[in-house]
Scaffold this active site. Structure first.
Site, PDB file in Angstrom:
ATOM      1  CG  ASP A 107      -4.115   6.984  -7.817  1.00 43.85           C
ATOM      2  OD1 ASP A 107      -4.346   6.412  -6.730  1.00 43.85           O
ATOM      3  OD2 ASP A 107      -3.191   7.797  -7.967  1.00 43.85           O
ATOM      4  CD  GLU A 190       2.058   5.261   3.769  1.00 46.62           C
ATOM      5  OE1 GLU A 190       2.768   6.088   4.414  1.00 46.62           O
ATOM      6  OE2 GLU A 190       1.745   5.408   2.578  1.00 46.62           O
TER       7      GLU A 190
HETATM    8  N1  UDP Z   1      -6.791  12.147  -2.199  1.00 42.21           N
HETATM    9  C1  UDP Z   1      -7.700  12.835  -1.404  1.00 42.21           C
HETATM   10  N2  UDP Z   1      -7.577  14.204  -1.303  1.00 42.21           N
HETATM   11  C2  UDP Z   1      -6.603  14.916  -1.937  1.00 42.21           C
HETATM   12  C3  UDP Z   1      -5.678  14.213  -2.736  1.00 42.21           C
HETATM   13  C4  UDP Z   1      -5.793  12.825  -2.830  1.00 42.21           C
HETATM   14  O1  UDP Z   1      -8.595  12.227  -0.825  1.00 42.21           O
HETATM   15  O2  UDP Z   1      -6.562  16.147  -1.797  1.00 42.21           O
HETATM   16  C5  UDP Z   1      -6.920  10.688  -2.319  1.00 42.21           C
HETATM   17  C6  UDP Z   1      -6.749  10.169  -3.751  1.00 42.21           C
HETATM   18  O3  UDP Z   1      -8.009  10.086  -4.404  1.00 42.21           O
HETATM   19  C7  UDP Z   1      -6.103   8.809  -3.537  1.00 42.21           C
HETATM   20  C8  UDP Z   1      -5.293   9.007  -2.260  1.00 42.21           C
HETATM   21  O4  UDP Z   1      -5.868  10.114  -1.577  1.00 42.21           O
HETATM   22  O5  UDP Z   1      -7.072   7.800  -3.333  1.00 42.21           O
HETATM   23  C9  UDP Z   1      -3.806   9.302  -2.529  1.00 42.21           C
HETATM   24  O6  UDP Z   1      -3.717  10.456  -3.334  1.00 42.21           O
HETATM   25  P1  UDP Z   1      -2.840  10.477  -4.675  1.00 42.21           P
HETATM   26  O7  UDP Z   1      -3.166   9.295  -5.497  1.00 42.21           O
HETATM   27  O8  UDP Z   1      -3.010  11.818  -5.301  1.00 42.21           O
HETATM   28  O9  UDP Z   1      -1.399  10.391  -4.055  1.00 42.21           O
HETATM   29  P2  UDP Z   1      -0.113   9.594  -4.563  1.00 42.21           P
HETATM   30  O10 UDP Z   1      -0.568   8.276  -5.095  1.00 42.21           O
HETATM   31  O11 UDP Z   1       0.488  10.441  -5.624  1.00 42.21           O
HETATM   32  O12 UDP Z   1       0.711   9.465  -3.349  1.00 42.21           O
HETATM   33 MN    MN Z   2      -2.120   7.588  -6.123  1.00 43.67          MN
END
Ligand code: UDP
Ligand code: MN
Length: 241
Positions: A107, A190
């Site tokens: 995203d 990280e």
């Molecule tokens: N993701 C995943 N499994 C999950 C939730 C998220 O593989 O159950 C992936 C998601 O597609 C993205 C990354 O992990 O590439 C980070 O997730 P997200 O964008 O929801 O987190 P945020 O950006 O809000 O920290």
């Molecule tokens: Mn994200």
């Protein structure tokens, strides 16, 4: 020869998934010497994603590794994308000898210039990430061209308070630290991963014009529940005619 960028994207099923991966894939189509590792958070590779990936015409590997059930059900914030990123690291350790690894979530938004910057990573590079946290930016802080600290709205006692999108590592560093891994601990993925690579502050190579430019944004897609449309004869007839 350009070093290959191994662009690791954890992804999971939800109704926005194909839209996110289409936008990302069409960004990556512009990049030479890039290998896309799409790591599914599912027990098996999603057929829908398997059908989507060849359309971009770029080298890719599609793997799957689901988040262990215990992390979904123990009331803590789930460690998103860890199991699948770990699987990508294992794949890299098995099949890759050189290049640069970058974790690019499905995203986020990537300026094409980012790829020129990270490609030259010798050990570990870092750079600002936009639209993150309450400060709106997360970035290394520099003095005379060296990283001396971090500007981040959630330090949380981390040694490296950076976002997943804010660093790249050379494959060599990963191979030299066979036990380096990402923890199942939300918020600390990280920091712990970078620490497990034995990184010192003086190792960090600042990119993006001494961390003065934003070339990646932590954009987030508004999550909406699926529409609750009742399929009536009326609706069906609209489709029909
Ligand atoms: N993701 C995943 N499994 C999950 C939730 C998220 O593989 O159950 C992936 C998601 O597609 C993205 C990354 O992990 O590439 C980070 O997730 P997200 O964008 O929801 O987190 P945020 O950006 O809000 O920290
Ligand atoms: Mn994200």
């Amino acid at each position: 020869d350009l070093p290959t960028i191994y662009f690791v994207t954890p992804t999971y099923p939800r109704r926005e998934q194909v839209a996110e991966l289409t936008r990302l894939g069409q960004t990556l189509m512009h990049i030479p010497a890039l290998h896309w590792i799409v790591a599914d958070d599912t027990p098996e590779c999603s057929p829908m994603i398997s059908a989507l990936l060849p359309k971009f015409g770029i080298p890719y590997t599609h793997i799957a590794s689901p988040m262990p059930q215990i992390y979904r059900s123990n009331n803590a914030i789930p460690p998103r994308g860890v199991s699948n990123r770990r699987a990508a690291l294992a794949w890299i350790r098995s099949y890759v000898k050189s290049g640069v690894v970058y974790f690019g979530d499905d995203d986020n938004t990537f300026d094409l210039k980012l790829f020129d910057e990270i490609r030259g990573t010798k050990k570990i590079s870092m750079f600002p990430v936009g639209l993150i946290g309450s400060y709106g930016i997360s970035s290394p802080v520099l003095r005379k061209g060296n990283v001396i600290g971090f500007f981040d709205s959630w330090p949380a006692k981390r040694k490296f308070p950076v976002d997943m999108a804010g660093f790249a590592v050379n494959v060599d560093l990963i191979l030299k630290h066979p036990n380096a891994t990402m923890p199942y601990k939300a918020g600390y993925e990280e920091d712990r991963f970078i620490s497990s690579l034995g990184v010192k502050m003086s190792d960090i190579e600042p990119k993006a014009n001494n961390c003065s430019e934003i070339l990646v944004w932590h954009t987030q897609t508004l999550k909406k529940p699926p529409p609750t449309v009742k399929v009536t004869m009326e609706l069906l007839s609209i489709v029909d005619t």
